[in-house]
Structures are given as C-alpha cells and as structure tokens.
Enzyme design. Sequence first.
Site, mmCIF file in Angstrom:
data_model
loop_
_atom_site.group_PDB
_atom_site.id
_atom_site.type_symbol
_atom_site.label_atom_id
_atom_site.label_comp_id
_atom_site.label_asym_id
_atom_site.label_seq_id
_atom_site.Cartn_x
_atom_site.Cartn_y
_atom_site.Cartn_z
ATOM 1 N N GLU A 44 0.822 -1.220 0.000
ATOM 2 C CA GLU A 44 0.000 0.000 0.000
ATOM 3 C C GLU A 44 0.856 1.271 0.000
ATOM 4 O O GLU A 44 0.610 2.205 0.751
ATOM 5 C CB GLU A 44 -0.960 -0.007 1.202
ATOM 6 C CG GLU A 44 -1.963 -1.156 1.137
ATOM 7 C CD GLU A 44 -2.944 -1.196 2.304
ATOM 8 O OE1 GLU A 44 -2.586 -0.715 3.385
ATOM 9 O OE2 GLU A 44 -4.049 -1.709 2.120
ATOM 10 N N ASP A 87 -8.551 -8.619 4.055
ATOM 11 C CA ASP A 87 -8.231 -7.547 4.997
ATOM 12 C C ASP A 87 -9.271 -7.421 6.097
ATOM 13 O O ASP A 87 -10.095 -6.511 6.047
ATOM 14 C CB ASP A 87 -8.089 -6.223 4.240
ATOM 15 C CG ASP A 87 -7.522 -5.111 5.117
ATOM 16 O OD1 ASP A 87 -6.984 -5.438 6.192
ATOM 17 O OD2 ASP A 87 -7.613 -3.941 4.722
ATOM 18 N N GLU A 109 -12.541 -1.986 12.185
ATOM 19 C CA GLU A 109 -12.490 -1.226 10.932
ATOM 20 C C GLU A 109 -13.624 -1.609 9.985
ATOM 21 O O GLU A 109 -14.175 -0.755 9.309
ATOM 22 C CB GLU A 109 -11.132 -1.476 10.255
ATOM 23 C CG GLU A 109 -11.011 -0.845 8.883
ATOM 24 C CD GLU A 109 -9.665 -1.111 8.222
ATOM 25 O OE1 GLU A 109 -8.788 -1.710 8.872
ATOM 26 O OE2 GLU A 109 -9.491 -0.729 7.051
#
EC number: 3.2.1.131
Lengths: 707, 707
Positions: free
Chosen positions: A298, A372, A400
Amino acid sequence: MLLALLGANVARAEDGYDLWLRYRPLPQAEAAAVRAHAAQLVIGGASPTQEVTRQELLRGLGGLLGGAPVVASTVSADGAIVVGTPASSAQIAGLHLDLRALGHDGYLIRSVVVAGHPATVVAANDDVGALYGAFHLLRLVQTGQALDKLDVREWPRLKLRVLNHWDDLNRHTERGYAGQSIWDWQKLPDWLDPRYTDYARANASLGINGTVLNNVNANAAILTAPYLEKVKALAGVMRPYGIRVYLSVKFSAPIEIGGLKTADPLDPQVQKWWRAKADEVYALIPDFGGFLVKANSEGQPGPQDYGRNHADGANMLADALQPHGGVLMWRAFVYSQENRDDRAKQAYAEFKPLDGKFRSNVLLQVKNGPIDFQPREPFNPLFGAMPKTPLMMEFQITKEYLGFATHLAYLGTMFEETLSSDTMSRGKGSTVAKVIDGQLDGHQLTGIAGVANIGTDRDWCGSDFNQANWYAFGRLAWNPTESARSIAADWVRMTFTDEAAFVTPVVDMMMGSREAVVDYMTPLGLHHLMGHGHHYGPAPWDATGPRADWTPVYYHRADHDGIGFDRTSTGSNAVAQYAPPLAAKFNDPATTPEVFLLWFHHLPWSYRMQSGQTLWNELVMHYTRGVDTVGQMRDTWGRVGSHIDAERYQKASTFLAIQQKEALWWRDASIAYFQSLNGLPLPAGVAPPQHPLSYYESLSFPFVPGY
Amino acid sequence: MLLALLGANVARAEDGYDLWLRYRPLPQAEAAAVRAHAAQLVIGGASPTQEVTRQELLRGLGGLLGGAPVVASTVSADGAIVVGTPASSAQIAGLHLDLRALGHDGYLIRSVVVAGHPATVVAANDDVGALYGAFHLLRLVQTGQALDKLDVREWPRLKLRVLNHWDDLNRHTERGYAGQSIWDWQKLPDWLDPRYTDYARANASLGINGTVLNNVNANAAILTAPYLEKVKALAGVMRPYGIRVYLSVKFSAPIEIGGLKTADPLDPQVQKWWRAKADEVYALIPDFGGFLVKANSEGQPGPQDYGRNHADGANMLADALQPHGGVLMWRAFVYSQENRDDRAKQAYAEFKPLDGKFRSNVLLQVKNGPIDFQPREPFNPLFGAMPKTPLMMEFQITKEYLGFATHLAYLGTMFEETLSSDTMSRGKGSTVAKVIDGQLDGHQLTGIAGVANIGTDRDWCGSDFNQANWYAFGRLAWNPTESARSIAADWVRMTFTDEAAFVTPVVDMMMGSREAVVDYMTPLGLHHLMGHGHHYGPAPWDATGPRADWTPVYYHRADHDGIGFDRTSTGSNAVAQYAPPLAAKFNDPATTPEVFLLWFHHLPWSYRMQSGQTLWNELVMHYTRGVDTVGQMRDTWGRVGSHIDAERYQKASTFLAIQQKEALWWRDASIAYFQSLNGLPLPAGVAPPQHPLSYYESLSFPFVPGY
C-alpha cells in the site's frame, strides 16, 4: 438516578475506565467466603514486578473484599496468600513445587499448607509469572470461583503476545474509533500519564507482553533521538508489567533520517546504519522488543524498490537486531497495484517461495484472512504453507470493517473460528492454532498480534463491549484453544456483574453478535463492500477509486445473472493455495461451506442453496436476519439492564439503537443495489428497502473517524 | 499513596475532571456552620432549568456538607434556601424583592426571613438567573464565606458571553492542546456523551450563555441536514443551562452545499439561500444563537471575492437571521497577503470606514490586540474607534502563543490588562471594558468571546491550571471590571483547597505567571517570534514561509544596529490609529510604556532604558528573569504541594519542569540569535546560551499538536 449522585459524593460514575479490573465490592456472603482465604498476603517487594504484583493484589482484594489483607513476611495464620518464586520466597522454595514446565511466564495456583496453615500459593519461576498468577487469582475471586481446592497450572502457548497500535505521532489513530492515541508524544518523556500504567496493568492481566507503539504506516521520525527518549520513558512504565516495547519502522528511514541515498538492504552503508540504529535503541532500552515492518505494501517503501525480495529486507533488519536479542516482525500483507491477479492470492505468491529464507529471529506476521480483516474470511492460506518460517497471527481488534465503535460485535468467536480452522497441512487437525503456536512445525519463536482498539476515550475502546475484544484477544493469545464463550462469560462477570440472570443472556447476545454483522453487511462469503477508504457503511455500487482492488465491485462481481468471486480452478484458482483436500472442497460450490460460498464462487442468482432457497432469496434472508438479530439484542439488553449501572446500560442501549439503524441501512442499501442488477422480486413477506438505491448512493461521509 | 487507593474503593483519583465544581466535603466545623443555613431546599422543578438548578444544589451541597438538604415545598424550618423567581415561587413573590435592575440573567442572594424562619433567598426574574444565583451560592460555600448576612446583587455587564470552539468536524481542534474536540460528531445526534452536560454545567456556573461549536475556519458541511440534526441534539443539552448554540459558517457555503455558482452577498439567489438556511436552522433550534464568520481572512472566502465589503457580507447574513432574533458575529481579524502595509494596521483600515454601516444585529468580533493573541499586545485600536458599531471582544483562552498545555500562564491578568486599557476615545476613562459593555457608546447588543481551551483530555484543558483561564474568562465575561487576583483566589479555593497556606502563594504564583511567559518569550514589546505555523518554541531567525507577515523577522526587524518595529509617524504610523493622546504617547519611545517599546519603536541596541541599562542588556535581563521566575514557581509549588492531592500536585510539578526547560530554550535561542546579529557581549554574570545558535536552528517539530 439523581440520588445515586448525592450523599458522600464517593460514588464513581461507571464510565468504563476500570475495564475488567473494577474490583467493586463482592456481595457480603461471597466476600466472607473469600476473606477466609485472604487473611494474609505474603509477597516480596524486592523487584519492580514484585512491587506492582503486591500493589495489584492489595488494590484488587481491597476493593473486592472491602479491605485489603494484612501484608506479612511469612505465613502465620490460616488463609494466607503466598505469591512469588522459589528465589524470592523461602516458603515457596520449601514447598518444592514442580515448576519446570511453566517456563518464564507460567504459574501455578494451588491450595497448600504452609507452616501448618491452609494457604493459597501463587508460584512461578519468574516474577512476571507470579504477576500473571496474581491476576489469575483475582479473576477467580471476581468471577466467584471457590478458593478451597485450587490446582491451576497455566503457561502461555505463544511467546510473543503483542498489541499493534496504528498510532501516528500526531496522535491520530488509523482505524481508531476510540479517540486519539493514548501516547501523548508532545509531553513525553517528561509526563507519564497515569493512564500508561493502567494500560500496562490491563495488558498484564491478560498476559500480553509486548506493544508496538506506532503505526505500521510508519514515520521515520520515531527513530530519531528525541522520539527514542520518549519511547524509553514508555518502556520504563511497561517494564515492571513484563511488557516490552516494539516500534514500527519505515524501510526508507536510512534516507529520510539517515542522510543516505538508498535504503537498499544489500548496501553496506544501509546495513551499517541499521546496525548503529539498533545499537542506539538498545543502549537506551536494553529489553527493547524489536521492529515491525510494513514494506512494499500500500505504497510503503521496501526492498523491492531496489530489486530485492522480502527476505533480503527482513534479514537485513534482523541482523541488526540479532546481537541484542531483538525480533523482527515482517508483515505479509502485500498486494501490488501492478499485479492484476486476484488480490487474495498475492501474499501467498510472494512469500511462499521465501519459506526457509528468513533469519531465525524473523517472524512473518500474517493477517487472519487473505484480504483484509473482513467480518468473515477463510483463513489465510499462508498458514500451513510455510513450515520453515514461524508465522505470527495478526488479528484486528479495532472494528475497521465491523461497525466501528458503536456496533456490538464480540470478536472472540471470529478469532476462535480462525484459530480452530484446520489447514490440513500435515493432515487432519493441523489447525491454525497449531501452526502459530509452533507445535506443528517445531518452532520456538512464536507470536500473535492484535491491532489495538485502544484510544483516549474514557472507556478506552469506544464502547464498553469493545473492551471484550481486547480481553478476548489477550486470553486467546495466552491460549489459542480457549473457548470464546467461556472468555465472554469471564469478561461479563468481571466487567458488569456475576448475576446469572445477566451473564447468561448477555453472553448469548455476544456470541451471536459477530454473525449478525456478517449477515447485515456481507453474508455468504461477500466481502469488502464498505464505503471507499473510510469503510463506513455500504457502498456495493462503488467502482471508483485509485485501484480496482479497492472497490467493492472488484469483490462481489455481481451482474444481472449472478454474484461472487470465482476463485476456483476455472477462476483465479486461489483455492489451489490451500492444502489439496481443502482446495478440492473449496473448488466445488456443493462442498464449500455456505458461509464462504461467494468468496470462492461466482454463481447464478437462481443457484439452489442447501435450504432449498435460491441464492438471491437466501441472501435477502441473511440481510434481514442480521437486522432482526440486532433487534433481538436490543430486546435482551432492555430486559437485563436493571442488573447494572445506569451509565453503562444507557450507553450500550444507545449504541444498539445506532447499530440497528445502521444494520437496516446496510441491508436496505445492499438489497436495493443487487436488485437493481438482477431485477428479481423480493421473497414474499420481506420488507423492501426504505429508500430507493439513489438515496443510498447519494450519502457521503466526509468526516469519518479513523481514516 | 498506595493506601489511599484501598479501603472502600471509593476514593476518586483527583484527575481534574470536576473542575471548580468538585464539591468535596468541607472541614467539619465549616460544614456545621453551613448546615445551619442549608436545612431545607425550597425550589421548583417545573422547568428544565429549575430541574437542573435543583440537581446542582443537591449535588453541590450534598457533596460539600456530606448530605444534601431536605427538599421542601415551602419554608418550614430555620435555615432554608429558597430559590426561584416570583413566578415560580409564591414565597419569593411574597418577599417583594426589587429585581427590576437585574434583567434576564441577574439575581440576588439575600439573608431574609420567610414564614418566620431565617432563610437565604436566591431570586431572579428568570429561571436562568436563579441557576446563576445557585452557582454563586455554591461558590460562597466552596470558598468559605459566611452565610448569615448575605446581600448579593449580580447581573452581567455583557449580553453575549460565548466560547468559540475552533473544532473541526473530524474532531481536530485548531490550536487545541487538550486532546480532541469534545463534540463526537460521528455518534451524534444519538449519543449524548454525559460530558456535554458537565460542559454545560461548568459554563453555566460562570454565566457563559453561548457556544460556537465549530472552527471559524469553517466547513460548509456543518449546515447540511445531517449535521444540523447533530447541532440540534447538542442544543437540547445546553438549553436548560441557558446556553445557546451558534455556528461558524463558511461564506462560500451557497456554492459548496447550495449548488449556486456564486456567494456574492448582493446576489438575490445567495440571499434567498441564506434566508432559507436560517429558516431551516431555526425550525430545528428555535433558540439558535446565530452565526460567526471569518471572511476574507487567511484564505477564507468572503464578500471581497465579489468586490463587496465586509458590511455587505455581514448584513446579508444578518438579514437572514433577523426574523428569528439571531445575531451575526463578524470577525475583524483580517489582513491581506497583497497589502504590504503593516499587518497591525490592516483591520482598522478595513473596518473603521464601515462604522455605522452594519445592521443592528451585527457584532464585530475584535481580537484583544492588533496582531494575534501574543503574550502581550497593546489593545486593538478598533476599540474606541467605531462608536456606531457594537464591538465584541475576542480573547484566546487556549495558549497558542503562551506555551500550549504545559506552561503555567494565568491569563486573568492578560484579560484584565486589555479590559482596563484606556482607549481615551471619549476622554480619560474610556476603557476597553466600557467600549464592549456598551456604556461608552450606548449599545444594547454587547458581547465577549473566548477561544476555548477545552478538549477530551480528562482535565478538559490540558492541565489543571489551564482551567483557571476558562474560569477567569467566564468571570470577566460576566463582569469585565472584576479583579484577576480575586478571581484567581476563588478558583484556587474551589479547585484545590481553602487553606491560606496554599491559596496565598499559589495565587501569587499565578499572578506573576503570564509576565514570566512574556519575559522568556517576547519581552519589551517583541511579538510573533514563535516557530512557523505551529507556534511551538522560538524561531526568531525564521525568514521563510508563504508570506512575510507570518515570519518572525517581519516583526522584530533586528539587525546589527538595532531591533523593533517602527510603528511611529516616521514608520508604519500604526500609532495614528489610537486616540490622539495615546498616539502621541506611543510615538515617542520616552513616553511609550517599556512593555510595548519594541512594538512601536525600532531602537539601537545601545538605547538607554529607564533603568539606565542598554536595551540589549535589559532584553537579556528580561529573558533571564523569565526563566528565573519559572524556577521560583517550581519552588513555590514544591513548598505547598503537601496541601493537595498527589495526582494534581505531581502533574503540575512535571509541567513546571517542562516549562522551565522550555523557558530556558526560549531564552537561550533568542539571546543566541540576537547576539549573532549585534555581536554584543552578555552583561557580566549572565549565563551564556547552553548551545550554539545552530543547534536551536536545527530543531524541528513535525508533530506539534493543534496545528
């Protein structure tokens, strides 16, 4: 309510700060029974760890019993508690207990006779083991266990049990939903917020023995002299509690703060810079834990920027740490912007060929699933696929993708599901737990990491129920085969009340809560359909963004005819990354567990499920069931509220109302979108979405926390 | 220390959360004396404000006296406290008190006889006045005043007494050093953090009656429907406490969220949009306070973007608010990137010609000084220069330029200095206080704003002593002629202890603390020499940045020969913006107060000060004295620490150590820099800087909070 605030102004508001270490007075009868086993406290204070152990027992028993036991130097009455090591206590040495198998961190708690008196001994080989044992004893008291015939032997199955704080140096916490980072860098190293000590206490109560202070998206400044002084100060707070500090480091730090022109891991100047930096760190912090690295992931720099591989990068850093006994944790969470192959396959493709190529002080830190931290993923195929490399689990405790602060989602069940998954890598029973605890492949260096959900919010975690996820992570880090249900029950008893009329329904509610989130967000193997970037709310329609594999449409692949990501041998063939029996199982929709169906298969909307329903109808049923479950959770909470304080009852009550509203939003937006593609009617009796699809698409959320 | 934590686990840590409303038990004798005057509490509960008044008295007296008074419907015993209005209480009506001059917010507290019993009456025309009176009565008890012959008449001199929160919607607080914004926008409107109520209580205890929730660097999103629902929820919490909510609005909102192509204030569509927006706001929040605007200032949009002036912009918004009784607060803090004239002159130049051009519901909000919240500035020349326009004071409570969270700087003296400054605009005695309270020019609409220092830190303000600045602002907003010293004494008594051995030295320490900051940062009229952008630490050498008037060298103008900004008639002529007698005084260094010397004059280093010393030697003396004063503050604090709790003692102690370290840094860096220009020796016996100038110049601070 009002009157509770009056009187001697001593009633503390139940604001959640005390976590599961509340130590409120036990009911009279229970307290009396415990007092018979807590007449004396015999414990040394020669080391900082012994000192904090004694303080915790006095504080805990003092609170629970309405008065602390008398501290004595030797047992001289019935009902003593004797805590220590054979080295610190002659009376413990005299018991000749068999402590051999307990290692550095283990302990035993046993009902014994000392100097003619019935006593409870908490014994360990090392001070920190005795500290852990003391917390265990307190837990027994907090949860109402009988203390008359104790025979507990405990030792951790994993060596490194660490939290990962995704905390930036400006106190922003990436994916944090509980306020700011608790690390007040500006006032460090001078001001040591008492909260740091309470953080250490809470972690030690679970056996967590490491903390990575800063974000894996690291800033090189953490390795500069002023920040290392701050880190040293924090390490000093953590040390008595058996917690080592670790740092996330930026691979390009030699350039950014070292003045070098390269960060090539094979460059001698670079190697020398990192060795000198490690020497500098250890000169300040002799028990420093090591580094954690996110590289070539990333946008982060890494060895591939110089044509080197991940082993080259990790080993260079491991060599710098090795003389000091430090550990290098290298994250396997990589996927490339250039690589057009299924994102779920890329970490395996990158790392499996490197098995056996890492230094002995390297741990590869692998997320539980291949994408993820979704509400549900199959286990990451790297587990079991790299027998020569110690793999460290990375769980995400912060939610998240599971509703942020306000959704009640107990993650113990999710952690348990992954840990008990069978990789089949050495035949049946090759669970993920056995991979990471080293027994499957014979590793001594083992570990587990949890991405923390801790912030400056008074309740630490953004909600009282989120504390259960920190707690469950810690308990499973100690023993990955513990049951999520029994952990939840302990937590509820310690955090709220021991009353069965509260404990049973609340534990049941927690146990079903994560499945509810899966249902209303991403049922049947769907994944990553959250709003772009911030991950708040549904956005299955979103096809924009800087890269395809950050968009929901990449993951669900729905159209007029069907839905799901084909990862079979005729698709991306991600199934081939699993052991052959699993690969075969996942390759066929008929044998694929339906919870993973659309993870592995693209299927027509008319596909017939085991229930006999079509896929479309079943999907709608799951979305609806998720919302309904939250409604039942609200009902449960409403029924049991009278057993606890108004403050925490009211907060959870409001948060459940938010969750129900947002669950309905998820359901309705998802159904409206998929229906816009397939044009199919809803099953009979099912409520249509409250708004048209355009409404859901029009919503925007520019100030989502944690992003 | 340890033992204090044990026992009935009821001892609350003194973490500062309770502010000056701690209500801890009085000493026995004092409590007994008060109890004779607090046997009964006679108070209605018919309105929300009456209800919170009653709750506060029960909580306060309950805590202070170890038990709350009996609530009674009428006086039936000696020692009653009777609280209310003639409308809410027949017994108060029966006293025929003269309440005429007290207005809406005022109150009287008087020892009276009711139904044959000695009683204390707290009477007002309006519920909120009674609430304020109740807080005043509690303050009398907290500070140990006798209650037997009370005759207090109080009313506020200013109509609008508001806090300005520079809080962004992502919870960042600009220039905030106490954690995040307390407004948890993500969880609003559903979750009303109990902290909101405690915030309202604290403000009401001071008579603060308004709060601007968001940053003057505003985001237009605050005016969208979802955010207005959140604002409405907060308004609901504030309402019983007499606090109105206001919003900062972005001038370009009609474009950004209204879909218009222009924000020209003379465009009918724009006017219509704002009228409709005001209607929408008031439909949700009928007692909404109004808007605050930062326009054509530091990059913010404004009417000048369309060739209009500030009055055009303000009046357009004022017209939208007018039908609802709303107020428009327009900031005068403007200076242009294009205008090369002395920044200190620009606001005056811009606004003075507009005097008389504003609608009657416009207040012009003017910072205390002509630059920007420096440790010391002369009063802003706009005060006294715009008799036809109500000017509202803007003080900064948060210490952007005074050491952030950790420096102890009591700002009561700074506020007092400005308020008591004589503008001479209508002859002697035309103080700034008389300008803003309306008496000088006959305004009814009056106000004062303080940029809040409030955040999520447990102690609200980043330190316990910073709470004193919130407190002092509130007290001076009620009565701008109160003495900073007596306010400090009240605060110390309420916040720490009533013991004279503590109060006297601590008040003395506070009273000298701001002058210490002036001395070690910017003595003798120097200003704005802080690190660029973040304003942390000294950077007098800094000549970089996007605009000259953001650099320290612009302000000190030092070179080999001299130092200071020539604002005399031969320089920028900023002195001419003051009334003629003051202009003449400031025009001559011999008559300029030395505290403003280098603000108005550029002088040779050899300039002879009133002390007989050269300017250079005197400057060095001030820097040194500032550091020494902090050392004395540490000594004082060390001596009195035993009178208070260990928690707050320890924190202030650590912060004073930080302050001393940073004071020395300021002194040494400043002296090293100026010496590098003038090459002069230090006066005999003065310690040289600890490091060479290059060291100070090399420091960088990438993660300063609040920026």
